[in-house]
Structures are given as C-alpha cells and as structure tokens.
Design an enzyme around this catalytic site. Structure first.
Site, PDB file in Angstrom:
ATOM      1  N   ARG A  51       0.900  -1.164   0.033  1.00 44.99           N
ATOM      2  CA  ARG A  51      -0.082   0.002   0.053  1.00 44.99           C
ATOM      3  C   ARG A  51       0.929   1.374   0.199  1.00 44.99           C
ATOM      4  O   ARG A  51       0.454   2.223  -0.808  1.00 44.99           O
ATOM      5  CB  ARG A  51      -0.929  -0.011   1.314  1.00 44.99           C
ATOM      6  CG  ARG A  51      -1.700   1.440   1.264  1.00 44.99           C
ATOM      7  CD  ARG A  51      -2.946   1.370   2.058  1.00 44.99           C
ATOM      8  NE  ARG A  51      -2.847   0.461   3.504  1.00 44.99           N
ATOM      9  CZ  ARG A  51      -2.121   0.694   4.653  1.00 44.99           C
ATOM     10  NH1 ARG A  51      -1.453   2.070   4.295  1.00 44.99           N
ATOM     11  NH2 ARG A  51      -1.837   0.102   5.409  1.00 44.99           N
ATOM     12  N   TYR A 103     -15.904  17.258 -15.705  1.00 44.76           N
ATOM     13  CA  TYR A 103     -16.473  15.748 -15.494  1.00 44.76           C
ATOM     14  C   TYR A 103     -17.630  15.900 -14.380  1.00 44.76           C
ATOM     15  O   TYR A 103     -17.296  16.451 -13.263  1.00 44.76           O
ATOM     16  CB  TYR A 103     -15.387  14.819 -15.347  1.00 44.76           C
ATOM     17  CG  TYR A 103     -15.876  13.441 -14.779  1.00 44.76           C
ATOM     18  CD1 TYR A 103     -16.810  12.791 -15.669  1.00 44.76           C
ATOM     19  CD2 TYR A 103     -15.303  12.927 -13.620  1.00 44.76           C
ATOM     20  CE1 TYR A 103     -17.107  11.435 -15.102  1.00 44.76           C
ATOM     21  CE2 TYR A 103     -16.010  11.821 -13.041  1.00 44.76           C
ATOM     22  CZ  TYR A 103     -16.577  10.999 -13.832  1.00 44.76           C
ATOM     23  OH  TYR A 103     -17.259   9.785 -13.619  1.00 44.76           O
ATOM     24  N   ASP A 175      -6.812  18.957 -15.054  1.00 49.53           N
ATOM     25  CA  ASP A 175      -7.148  17.599 -15.258  1.00 49.53           C
ATOM     26  C   ASP A 175      -6.925  17.428 -16.788  1.00 49.53           C
ATOM     27  O   ASP A 175      -7.404  18.105 -17.563  1.00 49.53           O
ATOM     28  CB  ASP A 175      -8.580  17.242 -14.921  1.00 49.53           C
ATOM     29  CG  ASP A 175      -8.913  15.723 -15.392  1.00 49.53           C
ATOM     30  OD1 ASP A 175      -8.456  15.314 -16.078  1.00 49.53           O
ATOM     31  OD2 ASP A 175     -10.158  15.325 -14.808  1.00 49.53           O
ATOM     32  N   LYS A 200      -8.683   6.498 -19.196  1.00 50.78           N
ATOM     33  CA  LYS A 200      -9.100   6.842 -20.358  1.00 50.78           C
ATOM     34  C   LYS A 200      -7.869   6.671 -21.570  1.00 50.78           C
ATOM     35  O   LYS A 200      -7.366   5.526 -21.435  1.00 50.78           O
ATOM     36  CB  LYS A 200      -9.459   8.466 -20.129  1.00 50.78           C
ATOM     37  CG  LYS A 200     -10.539   8.705 -19.273  1.00 50.78           C
ATOM     38  CD  LYS A 200     -11.798   7.870 -19.570  1.00 50.78           C
ATOM     39  CE  LYS A 200     -12.745   8.170 -18.461  1.00 50.78           C
ATOM     40  NZ  LYS A 200     -12.608   8.281 -17.164  1.00 50.78           N
TER      41      LYS A 200
HETATM   42  N1  PLP Z   1     -11.495  13.375 -15.265  1.00 44.53           N
HETATM   43  C1  PLP Z   1     -12.226  13.288 -16.416  1.00 44.53           C
HETATM   44  C2  PLP Z   1     -12.058  14.341 -17.470  1.00 44.53           C
HETATM   45  C3  PLP Z   1     -13.140  12.494 -16.881  1.00 44.53           C
HETATM   46  O1  PLP Z   1     -13.753  12.155 -17.814  1.00 44.53           O
HETATM   47  C4  PLP Z   1     -13.329  11.174 -15.575  1.00 44.53           C
HETATM   48  C5  PLP Z   1     -14.011  10.265 -15.921  1.00 44.53           C
HETATM   49  O2  PLP Z   1     -15.130  10.065 -16.701  1.00 44.53           O
HETATM   50  C6  PLP Z   1     -12.580  11.567 -14.333  1.00 44.53           C
HETATM   51  C7  PLP Z   1     -11.850  12.521 -14.199  1.00 44.53           C
HETATM   52  C8  PLP Z   1     -12.668  10.476 -13.218  1.00 44.53           C
HETATM   53  O3  PLP Z   1     -12.043   9.042 -13.525  1.00 44.53           O
HETATM   54  P1  PLP Z   1     -12.290   7.853 -13.061  1.00 44.53           P
HETATM   55  O4  PLP Z   1     -13.581   7.410 -13.797  1.00 44.53           O
HETATM   56  O5  PLP Z   1     -11.124   7.018 -13.335  1.00 44.53           O
HETATM   57  O6  PLP Z   1     -12.486   7.569 -11.563  1.00 44.53           O
END
Ligand code: PLP
Length: 388
Positions: A51, A103, A175, A200
């Site tokens: 961990r 998101y 992000d 992604k």
């Molecule tokens: N950031 C973006 C731009 C996303 O599209 C997503 C999920 O669709 C996330 C963060 C969150 O990621 P996760 O689904 O791996 O928790």
C-alpha cells in the site's frame, strides 16, 4: 534513463522501466507481493508494504512523471481518487475556483463531499479571465480546470490562468485526461499539479480503472504521498502493468485519434440534422487559435448538437452498430454518449441549461477504427434520427 533521450515517444516506451536486473526481461515482471523481506528490522530495499509503495506502481509513477515533465507522480485506484487526494490537501475553510464544465464526478466530489468538510467551490467559465478574477477570495487556495473541457470542449488558457492563480497564492490543478501529455504539458505552462483518469487515454484499452497525480512541487508531493498511503486508494500491480503497457503506444494512438476526429468533425459539420459540431480543430470553435497554440493537435473528443433534440439523440444512439453507446472515453474503440442523461445527469438541470448541455448534445470519443467505417455508421444513424 539517460536524459539525452527525452522525446515523448521514447519516454512512453522506456521511462521508469529498466530491464529486469535479475533476468534481463525487457518487460519488467508484475510485482504482486504485498510485503517485502527486511534484512533487519526497518532495513529494506526501498519497499516494505505494497500500500505504501510497490515496484510496478513505482514504474508507472516514474513513467507518467516523465511524460508530464514532472518530478513526482502518484498512482491511485481511479481518477476520482486522484482528484480527491489533491482536494484533501486543502484545509477546512479553503475556497476553490473550478471550471464550470468539468466531469460530473469532479463536480460531485467538490459539491457533495468536500463542501461538507468546509471547502467551498465557486464554478466559473475559466475561458474568461475576468470571471476568474471576480471569483477569487482571500481564502482561495486552488483553481481547478480541465482543458479541453467535458463535454463542451472549451479550451482554457493554462498559462494565463496559472499566472492569475500564482499571483493570488493559489495552486492550479489541471485535469489533463482529455489532452494527455502528448498534446499538452500543463506543468510547463505554469500549472502546479496535473491529474489524470488513466482509465481513459493513458491506458487506452478500456480495461483498467485508475488515476495519477503529477507535480514538481516536492512539498506537495510529500503531502499527497502521505494521503495516498493513509487513505489507501491505490491501484493493483496488475492495473499498473496494464497502464504501463498502454502508455507504450500512447503517442501513436493519440496521433490517429486526432486524425480521425478532425476528419469526422469536418464531415459531421456538413450533415443534415447536425446543428453544430464542437471540436477545437474547427475554425469556428471559440478558442480555435488558443487550441492551436496550446495543443499539438485538437484531440480525439468531439461533441455535436442534433436539431431534433432528445428524440433525435435517442434514435441516433439506438441505431449505431459500430460506435457503442457508453460512458467513458479514450479507448481504442469509438464510444458515443448523451451527456444530459449519462455522464452529466448529476448536474443540476439549471446548470446544464446554462452551460449548454442540452438534450440534443452528444459526445463522441473517436477511436482508431477506419474513419470511413465510422462515417458509414454515423450516416445510417443520422438518417434514422431524421425520420419523421
Ligand atoms: N476526469 C475526467 C476528465 C473524466 O472524464 C473522468 C471520468 O470519466 C474522471 C476524471 C474520473 O476518472 P475515473 O472514472 O477513473 O475515476
């Protein structure tokens, strides 16, 4: 790795992954052990418990740090866990300014989790620096953005926003899930932290959920590392291996995602029943010039608005055979979704309306299929959507 070899295509293949010193294995073995033998109490080879740190995870962290041009990276069990760890560095009473087109899970975290711990967020259109200035408060500690944004693909000027945040004493977190470090490196443009959903493009094969946080701030990294170990939202070694494998082809995948998306966006713009195509590579995109300067290419995501509204969207998504109607993005296969009822259903309807996430909007994650086949599938779907 020798710093002479600094091109992203090379880093994606080799950074953080030396050949196995024992066997010479070109692909390092997946390190599944949860614990590590110590020569004497407290004396070990850098790993004590998985961990806290794990050899396969460390390789992934080093590889992503190299790709983003950061000094440190930490891997998490999901993109949301990565985002939450950055938010958890804030003290109660802190204020966040966040881009209003993010998101839905990021909105949920800030509004429905962190607000309960005394962290307030103001949502603004970060394509307007005036809105950013107006939203800042003495206690603003963090500015949060995606770029391109989700699902409206607005492009935020990272260098300009970072200058404002820095002057105010706030950190900027970008992000970078949609663009990936192949298209833009936010740390080089002044951001303090980068987060990714590795689920992604970084993994790219829709078979692993994960996240990373990258920074070049050693103090922030130490705090995040403490949180990673304490909260324990770490990815499995096998998931880390999958992302490492996916990363090897990231630059070539992104090139093709962008090529397919550019051609599809142009083609869609001329189709009956399509009122508007939103893609940073199109000349009518409001931040087209900024996108061309900030990004190496316009990305693999596009959105479009159907004149027939929700009925047309339902018909289109129901008729497609090749593009799967599914959430998520960034995989090798093309996906299509309806933000108002899927990824962004959790946003208050008034906010959705203000942003322009209307019932006719659909979002496409353009995959690596032959573009002519994607066109063929969409042509049939659009015909169906226009039926009386
Ligand atoms: N950031 C973006 C731009 C996303 O599209 C997503 C999920 O669709 C996330 C963060 C969150 O990621 P996760 O689904 O791996 O928790």
């Amino acid at each position: 790795m020798n710093p002479r070899f600094a091109q992203i295509e090379t880093l994606a293949l080799h950074a953080g992954q030396p050949h196995d010193p024992q066997t010479g294995a070109v692909i390092p073995p997946i390190s599944l052990s949860t614990t590590f033998a110590q020569e004497a109490p407290g004396r070990h080879k850098g790993f004590d418990y998985s961990r806290s740190d794990n050899p396969t995870r460390r390789m992934l962290e080093q590889c992503v740090a190299a790709l983003e041009g950061g000094t440190h990276a930490l891997a998490f069990a999901s993109g949301c866990a990565a985002a939450a760890s950055v938010m958890q560095t804030l003290e109660p009473g802190s204020h966040v300014v966040a881009c209003d087109d993010v998101y839905g899970g990021t909105f949920r975290l800030l509004e429905h989790v962190f607000r309960n711990y005394g962290i307030e967020t103001t949502w603004v259109d970060l394509t307007s620096l005036g809105s950013l200035h107006d939203a800042l408060r003495p206690e603003t500690r963090l500015v949060w953005t995606e770029t391109p944004t989700n699902p409206l693909l607005r492009v935020v000027d990272i260098a300009a926003v970072s200058a404002v945040a820095r002057a105010h004493g706030a950190l900027l977190c970008v992000d970078n899930t949609f663009a990936t470090p192949v298209l833009q490196r936010p740390l080089a443009l002044g951001a303090d932290v980068v987060v990714h959903s590795t689920t992604k493009y970084l993994n790219g094969h829709s078979d692993s959920v994960g996240g990373v946080v990258v920074t070049h701030d050693a103090q922030l990294h130490q705090r995040l590392r403490f949180l990673q170990k304490s909260l324990g939202a770490v990815p499995s070694p096998f998931d880390c291996f999958l992302v490492l494998r996916g990363l090897k082809t990231l630059p070539v995948r992104i090139e093709r995602h962008c090529g397919n998306a550019t051609r599809l966006a142009r083609w869609l713009s001329a189709q009956p029943g399509v009122d508007k195509v939103i893609y940073p590579g199109l000349a009518d995109h409001p931040q087209h010039t900024l996108a061309a300067e900030q990004m190496k290419a316009p990305g693999g995501m596009l959105s479009f608005v159907l004149g027939g509204g929700r009925t047309a969207a339902d018909r289109l998504l129901g008729a497609l055979e090749l593009l799967a109607c599914a959430e998520s993005l960034g995989g090798v296969e093309s996906l299509i979704e309806h933000p108002a009822s899927m990824t962004h259903a959790g946003l208050p309807p008034a906010l959705r309306a203000r942003l322009g996430i209307d019932e006719g909007l659909v979002r496409v994650s353009v995959g690596l299929e032959a573009e002519s086949d994607l066109r063929e599938d969409l042509r049939a779907g659009l015909d169906r959507a226009r039926e009386p």
